[in-house]
Motif scaffolding. Structure first.
Motif, PDB file in Angstrom:
ATOM      1  N   ARG A 223      53.340  35.466  52.115  1.00  0.00           N
ATOM      2  CA  ARG A 223      53.462  36.300  50.916  1.00  0.00           C
ATOM      3  C   ARG A 223      52.284  37.255  50.872  1.00  0.00           C
ATOM      4  N   LEU A 224      52.462  38.368  50.193  1.00  0.00           N
ATOM      5  CA  LEU A 224      51.367  39.311  50.018  1.00  0.00           C
ATOM      6  C   LEU A 224      50.431  38.822  48.919  1.00  0.00           C
ATOM      7  N   GLY A 225      49.153  38.937  49.169  1.00  0.00           N
ATOM      8  CA  GLY A 225      48.138  38.630  48.164  1.00  0.00           C
ATOM      9  C   GLY A 225      46.896  39.423  48.498  1.00  0.00           C
ATOM     10  N   ALA A 226      46.173  39.882  47.491  1.00  0.00           N
ATOM     11  CA  ALA A 226      45.010  40.726  47.736  1.00  0.00           C
ATOM     12  C   ALA A 226      43.809  40.230  46.953  1.00  0.00           C
ATOM     13  N   GLY A 227      42.684  40.120  47.636  1.00  0.00           N
ATOM     14  CA  GLY A 227      41.401  39.904  46.986  1.00  0.00           C
ATOM     15  C   GLY A 227      40.725  41.256  46.861  1.00  0.00           C
ATOM     16  N   VAL A 228      40.388  41.645  45.649  1.00  0.00           N
ATOM     17  CA  VAL A 228      39.909  43.006  45.379  1.00  0.00           C
ATOM     18  C   VAL A 228      38.437  42.959  44.985  1.00  0.00           C
ATOM     19  N   VAL A 229      37.620  43.699  45.710  1.00  0.00           N
ATOM     20  CA  VAL A 229      36.192  43.789  45.421  1.00  0.00           C
ATOM     21  C   VAL A 229      35.862  45.232  45.059  1.00  0.00           C
ATOM     22  N   VAL A 230      35.305  45.432  43.872  1.00  0.00           N
ATOM     23  CA  VAL A 230      34.913  46.754  43.386  1.00  0.00           C
ATOM     24  C   VAL A 230      33.465  46.684  42.932  1.00  0.00           C
ATOM     25  N   ASP A 231      32.657  47.604  43.420  1.00  0.00           N
ATOM     26  CA  ASP A 231      31.232  47.632  43.077  1.00  0.00           C
ATOM     27  C   ASP A 231      30.561  46.291  43.379  1.00  0.00           C
ATOM     28  N   GLY A 232      30.998  45.645  44.449  1.00  0.00           N
ATOM     29  CA  GLY A 232      30.376  44.407  44.886  1.00  0.00           C
ATOM     30  C   GLY A 232      30.831  43.165  44.159  1.00  0.00           C
ATOM     31  N   ARG A 233      31.809  43.268  43.271  1.00  0.00           N
ATOM     32  CA  ARG A 233      32.274  42.124  42.490  1.00  0.00           C
ATOM     33  C   ARG A 233      33.755  41.872  42.744  1.00  0.00           C
ATOM     34  N   VAL A 234      34.106  40.599  42.925  1.00  0.00           N
ATOM     35  CA  VAL A 234      35.516  40.227  43.059  1.00  0.00           C
ATOM     36  C   VAL A 234      36.167  40.338  41.686  1.00  0.00           C
ATOM     37  N   LEU A 235      37.236  41.114  41.593  1.00  0.00           N
ATOM     38  CA  LEU A 235      37.930  41.286  40.321  1.00  0.00           C
ATOM     39  C   LEU A 235      38.863  40.100  40.076  1.00  0.00           C
TER      40      LEU A 235
END
Length: 401
Positions: A223-235
């Motif tokens: 399945r598709l899944g995404a870990g998103v990191v913005v400005d050094g932080r995991v959302l």
């Protein structure tokens, strides 16, 4: 980790500063800590002695004892007691569980793997088996629950800040996270997290995204899944739902949250069933029941033309997924992670060429992970370590002697 609490009262900020320096150093002296933290010598030495008394640091033989002493008073040297406690990382996937027990330097002491019977799965059984797998891994490492400082478990479900998953219309999320934060309440520090988010932690700690503050780790096998990191932080989001891919049900050219591996296997079976393969096709010689996404993409990488057609379709879907993620989160980098990353280099190269050129934002760089199928458990250990470093002084209990 047993015995009674010992007061950390004298200078908790200095203790934290010294311990943070220690965790990142092989061994160190007071002068090194002073240079890194700005603390005074007396404060530094007092903190080092306090941490040694708590069992978190060990004092090493000085230069005179090791025969490297030349003249003057030898500096006292310390290091983190890597054996003072253990970290536990768990990838509690749909079909299998992987547990790693590591020391405080994140060096692996034992690994335990367990296949789950998904046809006879229920929340109570899953919870019991995951906890038992951790006990088995601790036993293999020669440690017990009393030695555990932090546990981190990755699950294929959104997870909120308290370690719980929201209700799902089919009950799947409840099954994947069957009250694990309660099941591991015996550990001083417990973190339950989404598996793709932990894949992102792994990529940022030791993988393709080291040093990158804005990236997405895409788990794309089943399945598709995404870990998103913005400005050094995991959302995370209010319910832990950042990175859930159900929205792709409504995206032309993608159509569902099925992973790239699932699609590759389905399309390969369709090619075989339709008798559209060349006589010399390696794909055609493979029994349909043995076909999975990884094997199809590996055949394509090896030059099989029929598998190559399937891989081209996979690349087109990947390009569309990356373009949407790029528009939503503006990452510099998208890393295709997990078991599917093996043999996917050619697919990634084709997907790069297929990325739309009419997006307002620059397209992210697209790369494959080198952490393989263990990316989630690698991230779980890294997250357990980060949690331990941040909160150890809140929960520490001096080891028994």
């Amino acid at each position: 980790m047993t015995a009674s609490p010992k007061s950390l009262a004298p200078r908790p900020l200095s203790l934290a500063a010294v311990l943070e320096h220690a965790w990142g150093a092989d061994d160190f002296t007071a002068s090194a800590v002073m240079g890194a933290t700005g603390l005074t010598r007396s404060t530094t030495i007092e903190a080092m002695d306090t941490l040694a008394g708590l069992g978190l640091l060990r004092e090493l033989p000085n230069a005179r004892v090791t025969s490297s002493y030349r003249k003057g008073r030898p500096a006292r040297r310390f290091e983190v007691r890597e054996d003072a406690a253990v970290l536990v990382g768990v990838d509690a996937g749909h079909a299998r569980v992987t547990v790693v027990v590591a020391d405080l330097r994140s060096r692996t002491l034992a690994t335990h793997r367990l296949a789950l019977d998904v046809e006879r799965d229920d929340a109570t059984t899953r919870r019991r088996l995951i906890v038992a797998a951790v006990s088995d891994a601790l036993r293999a490492a020669g440690r017990t629950r009393h030695d555990v400082l932090a546990v981190c478990v990755g699950v294929p479900a959104p997870v909120d800040a308290e370690g719980r998953s929201p209700r799902h219309r089919t009950g799947f999320w409840d099954l994947m996270n069957p009250g694990l934060v309660d099941a591991f309440a015996w550990a001083p520090l417990v973190r339950i997290d989404n598996d793709a988010s932990l894949a992102a932690v792994a990529e940022g700690a030791v993988g393709a995204a080291v040093g990158c503050p804005d990236y997405v780790s895409l788990l794309a096998g089943t399945r598709l899944g995404a870990g998103v990191v913005v400005d050094g932080r995991v959302l995370r989001g209010a319910h832990g739902g950042v990175g859930e891919m159900i929205a792709f049900d409504h995206v032309d050219g993608v159509g569902s949250a099925e992973g790239l591996g699932t699609r590759a296997a389905q399309w390969a079976r369709a090619e075989i069933a339709g008798a559209r393969l060349a006589p010399e096709s390696a794909l055609g010689a493979m029994p349909p029941e043995r076909i999975d996404g990884r094997s199809v993409l590996e055949l394509a990488a090896a030059g099989d033309a029929d598998a190559g057609r399937v891989a081209a379709r996979v690349a087109a879907v990947l390009a569309r997924i990356v373009s949407v993620l790029g528009s939503m989160f503006d990452p510099r980098l998208v890393v295709v992670s997990g078991a599917i990353s093996a043999g996917i280099d050619e697919v990634i190269a084709a997907a790069r060429l297929a990325l739309p050129t009419d997006l307002d934002l620059p397209a992210p760089e697209l790369v494959g992970s080198r952490l393989g199928a263990d990316v989630v458990v690698v991230g779980a250990v890294a997250a357990a370590s980060a949690t331990a470093r941040e909160r150890v002084l809140d929960v520490w209990r001096q080891p028994a002697t």
